[in-house]
Design a protein around this motif. Structure first.
Motif, short mmCIF file in Angstrom:
data_model
loop_
_atom_site.label_atom_id
_atom_site.label_comp_id
_atom_site.label_asym_id
_atom_site.label_seq_id
_atom_site.Cartn_x
_atom_site.Cartn_y
_atom_site.Cartn_z
N SER A 199 36.20 -51.42 -93.50
CA SER A 199 35.96 -52.85 -93.59
C SER A 199 37.29 -53.61 -93.67
O SER A 199 37.32 -54.82 -93.66
CB SER A 199 35.11 -53.18 -94.79
N ARG A 200 38.38 -52.86 -93.75
CA ARG A 200 39.70 -53.48 -93.63
C ARG A 200 40.40 -52.83 -92.44
O ARG A 200 39.91 -51.87 -91.87
CB ARG A 200 40.50 -53.28 -94.91
N LEU A 201 41.57 -53.35 -92.14
CA LEU A 201 42.23 -52.85 -90.93
C LEU A 201 43.08 -51.62 -91.20
O LEU A 201 43.44 -50.89 -90.29
CB LEU A 201 43.10 -53.94 -90.32
N ASP A 202 43.44 -51.38 -92.47
CA ASP A 202 44.28 -50.21 -92.74
C ASP A 202 43.46 -49.04 -93.27
O ASP A 202 42.27 -49.15 -93.46
CB ASP A 202 45.41 -50.54 -93.74
N PHE A 224 53.56 -49.74 -95.97
CA PHE A 224 52.82 -48.82 -95.09
C PHE A 224 53.46 -47.45 -95.20
O PHE A 224 54.69 -47.34 -95.19
CB PHE A 224 52.91 -49.28 -93.64
N LYS A 260 53.41 -55.43 -99.60
CA LYS A 260 52.59 -54.51 -98.80
C LYS A 260 53.49 -53.45 -98.19
O LYS A 260 54.46 -53.76 -97.50
CB LYS A 260 51.88 -55.29 -97.68
N TYR A 308 34.66 -61.67 -99.63
CA TYR A 308 33.59 -62.33 -98.87
C TYR A 308 33.46 -63.81 -99.21
O TYR A 308 33.07 -64.60 -98.35
CB TYR A 308 32.27 -61.58 -99.03
N ARG A 343 35.94 -65.36 -97.00
CA ARG A 343 35.58 -65.38 -95.59
C ARG A 343 34.60 -66.50 -95.23
O ARG A 343 34.46 -66.85 -94.07
CB ARG A 343 35.04 -64.01 -95.18
N GLY A 355 42.64 -60.35 -97.11
CA GLY A 355 41.96 -59.12 -97.52
C GLY A 355 41.65 -58.20 -96.36
O GLY A 355 40.83 -57.30 -96.48
N LEU A 356 42.28 -58.43 -95.22
CA LEU A 356 42.09 -57.53 -94.07
C LEU A 356 42.91 -56.27 -94.24
O LEU A 356 42.63 -55.24 -93.63
CB LEU A 356 42.48 -58.22 -92.77
N LEU A 357 43.95 -56.37 -95.05
CA LEU A 357 44.74 -55.20 -95.41
C LEU A 357 44.75 -55.10 -96.92
O LEU A 357 44.70 -56.13 -97.61
CB LEU A 357 46.19 -55.33 -94.91
N THR A 358 44.80 -53.90 -97.44
CA THR A 358 44.86 -53.77 -98.90
C THR A 358 46.25 -54.14 -99.39
O THR A 358 47.26 -53.81 -98.77
CB THR A 358 44.52 -52.34 -99.33
#
Lengths: 384, 331
Positions: free
Chosen positions: A381-384, B15, B13, B78, B81, B57-60
């Protein structure tokens, strides 16, 4: 997780719109299974008739000619060539001119009277269907021919007509065969119930894998994820239209099987429908699981390939699972098709009810729950 | 309701890759008030896209705090969103659906009633100039129209905040101007809060607040005027006959703070125009370099931006030579 029906409807409408818009892909989706169905139905033939045969008759007497005639009359063999010796026969088989050779040694008639006659059948081992058909047929023809000779001898020696009454039933042991469910051994009757499963599994696994990956690969997924749509709603929106599509394919394939190919349907259509639905759901779940590891549509397609291949080889559709070694047999157990083929053959041809197929049905139900749960958990549900 | 529209504090953030850990956003703090147009400006790979994705919130989030309209990016995803509109950088609306189908799809997913849709969709299409293209497939629209459609779909549920990730990437200048005019109207008419990532300096000038991001760090923020004021000195512009030779000659002269090249032009940052201009003219004449149009110019965002980034690079280099290592940034 709550499901909002309006959102789900919008998501499903999007999938259906896209599915219907790509007419070529849609035609391919429905057309390919049908093409496969017709290919299997018309091209797959496990019993071979009129096998081209080379004959070396070194006896040239009435008995040898009668034996050759008996083989030809059986419809299994065509006496296409007459040659001089065994080497010529092997050359002819090597050249592919004939599939089998018959060598009758000299003094065939004399030897039959003594009960020591022997003929040599050479079979082309590179062609398994011809070998198994020819092997069985030649044995049967020789047996019947021998019986005829014995009865002749009895008549001659005893002068009694009782010999003429001698037949297969007079032998100390006889077998009478009756093939249940498919007395005429029509190939398509054997094939169709398995074929239904294989075509549906291929369609379901492939489309589900593609559907899950497509939006992600194109970048549309980011735009959808940022809306209030929940992961379960997104997953369901992709599964439900495909379920309908697969059911449509199911109706067409089974309809053609029954009405075009004349395969009798002996069981309960109601039961068959519901178990097929379960099977399709499990296959779609498997497709989703496959897509978890795929980053692109190409990878999804490639990952779906082995599922199709294993389905054909290990599920029992073509090659019997009886006597399959442990590892391939276990691999086959991982496919929903393996369970469905037993269900399909049971209901379709044997006409059995749920009490006979409940184990496979239960296995499919458990399978479906597991793959759908695992796939939903893996949906990011997320991109990563 | 006095919480900022967008808030980040120490936002980080990282990676994990095979080669090690990459810090894409490094303790970034920012605050965007209601109704502001905030521009996050930075070169490619500075961490703009990652920042906006973490905010949504598309990436943690790895560390720090972030929220939109008071809702936490991770926990209240949500709620966020429903309140925001977003145009992703790689914005791809389903290309095999028409303009109208796209509008209806996003309206439905946002939970709009049929009546609201029937009223709002024509309004938005009119606003975006797409009324004549409702039956056109989204994939067949021009680049500029695609972005306008994306804006229209992201506004369908009347969001309070829109986040736009390089919305005019690959769009021609005329369409870019049109797009920004649309944004200007939205801000004026609805008081919409706009957060925009952009590498274009002319777009940065249109923002009320901007933040400069470089290698995941916010290196400067404020109004466009504030940012320009951060750059010391004045700029002299001229066209030398030999760009490279002139650069070599001038760089390092007393009172010269920085030299930037712009095509055939040189921009020389000096501490005092009246004193340095004759010195430069003399130095160029001494080695036989002719020049034209030598004059002081106003500092633009572009000069300020490059100056600040170069200062940051020097700072990072000296830090790297000293004790701590500096991590690189990704998009």
């Amino acid at each position: 997780m709550p499901i909002n029906l309006q959102r789900l409807r919008s998501l499903i409408r999007k999938e259906v719109t896209q599915l219907l818009r790509d007419r070529r892909a849609l035609a391919f989706m429905i057309g390919l299974p049908l093409l496969q169905l017709f290919l299997y139905a018309y091209a797959v033939n496990t019993t071979v008739y009129h096998i081209p045969m080379a004959v070396v008759d070194q006896s040239q007497d009435a008995k040898s000619r009668a034996f050759i005639q008996a083989l030809v009359n059986s419809q299994y063999f065509n006496a296409d060539m007459y040659l001089q010796n065994q080497n010529q026969v092997i050359t002819a088989i090597d050249d592919g001119q004939v599939k089998t050779g018959l060598i009758i040694p000299p003094e065939f008639a004399t030897n039959t009277d003594r009960g020591t006659a022997n003929v040599l059948m050479l079979l082309d081992g590179s062609d398994s269907a011809s070998v198994s058909s020819g092997y069985g047929a030649a044995g049967l023809v020789a047996q019947n021919f021998s019986l005829g000779l014995i009865s002749e001898q009895i008549v001659r020696k005893t002068g009694l007509q009782t010999g003429a009454a001698l037949s297969a039933s007079s032998l100390p042991i006889t077998t009478s065969e009756r093939v249940l469910y498919n007395p005429d051994m029509i190939d398509i009757w054997f094939l169709l119930p398995g074929l239904v499963g294989m075509l549906l599994q291929t369609l379901a696994v492939q489309r589900a894998a593609l559907a899950m990956v497509r939006d992600r690969e194109l970048g549309t997924m980011e735009q959808i994820l940022v809306t209030p749509a929940r992961p379960l709603e997104i997953v369901l929106s992709k599964i439900i239209p495909l379920l309908v599509l697969c059911l449509l394919a199911f109706v067409v394939i089974v309809g053609l099987g029954i009405f075009w190919f004349g395969v009798p349907f002996n069981g309960s259509l109601f039961l068959y429908f519901w178990l097929t639905l379960l099977f399709i759901a499990s296959s779609l779940g498997l497709g989703m699981l496959v897509s978890v590891r795929a980053g692109t549509q190409r990878q999804a397609q490639q990952l779906a390939m082995p599922v199709m291949m294993f389905g054909m080889l290990l599920s029992g559709m073509i090659f019997p699972r009886l006597g399959m070694p442990l590892v391939p047999s276990l691999l086959g157990d991982l496919l929903p098709l393996t369970y469905f083929i037993r269900i399909s053959r049971g209901i379709f041809l044997k006409g059995v009810g749920l009490s006979f197929v409940w184990q496979d049905a239960a296995a499919l139900a458990i399978y479906t729950v597991i793959v759908v749960l695992v796939a939903a958990r893996n949906f990011k549900s997320r991109l990563d | 309701m006095d919480k900022p529209a967008i808030y980040a504090n120490g936002l980080t953030k990282t990676f994990k890759t095979r080669k090690g850990t990459i810090t894409a956003v490094d303790h970034l703090s920012l605050q965007v008030g209601r109704g502001e147009t905030y521009g996050l400006i930075g070169p490619d790979g500075a961490g703009k896209t990652t920042t906006v994705r973490v905010l949504l919130g598309l990436l943690t989030r790895t560390a720090g705090e972030s929220s939109i309209m008071g809702f936490d990016s991770m926990n209240d995803t949500y709620q966020i969103r429903q309140l925001i509109g977003y145009i992703a950088q790689q914005n791809v609306l389903p290309g095999d659906m028409t303009v109208m189908e796209n509008m209806k799809f996003f309206a439905g997913v946002q939970g709009m009633s049929k009546e609201d849709q029937n009223k709002r969709i024509p309004e938005l299409l009119e606003f975006a100039g797409l009324s004549d293209f409702t039956e056109r497939l989204a994939g067949k629209l021009s680049g500029g129209m695609k972005k306008k459609l994306a804006l229209a779909t992201s506004l369908i549920h009347e969001p309070e905040v829109v986040l736009l990730d390089e919305p005019t990437l690959g769009v021609d200048p005329v369409s870019r101007r049109e797009f920004w005019n649309l944004l200007g109207n939205l801000r004026a008419e609805r008081g919409l809060t706009i957060f925009v990532n952009t590498p274009y300096m002319d777009e940065a000038e249109r923002c009320t607040q901007i933040g400069l991001i470089y290698a995941g760090k916010l290196i400067a923020s404020g109004t466009p005027a504030d940012i320009k004021a951060l750059v010391p000195g004045y700029v002299l512009e001229f066209v030398p006959s030999d760009n490279a030779a002139a650069l070599k000659q001038i760089d390092g002269m007393p009172g010269i703070l920085e030299v930037q090249t712009y095509g055939e032009k040189l921009h020389v940052f000096v501490d005092e125009v009246a004193r340095r201009q004759p010195q430069i003219e003399a130095a160029l004449s001494a080695v036989g370099i002719s020049y034209s149009d030598l004059r002081p110019i106003e500092i633009h965002m572009e000069e300020a931006f490059i100056s600040l980034v170069q200062r940051q690079k020097r700072l990072a280099a000296s830090e790297a030579n000293g004790v701590s290592a500096v991590s690189g940034g990704v998009a």
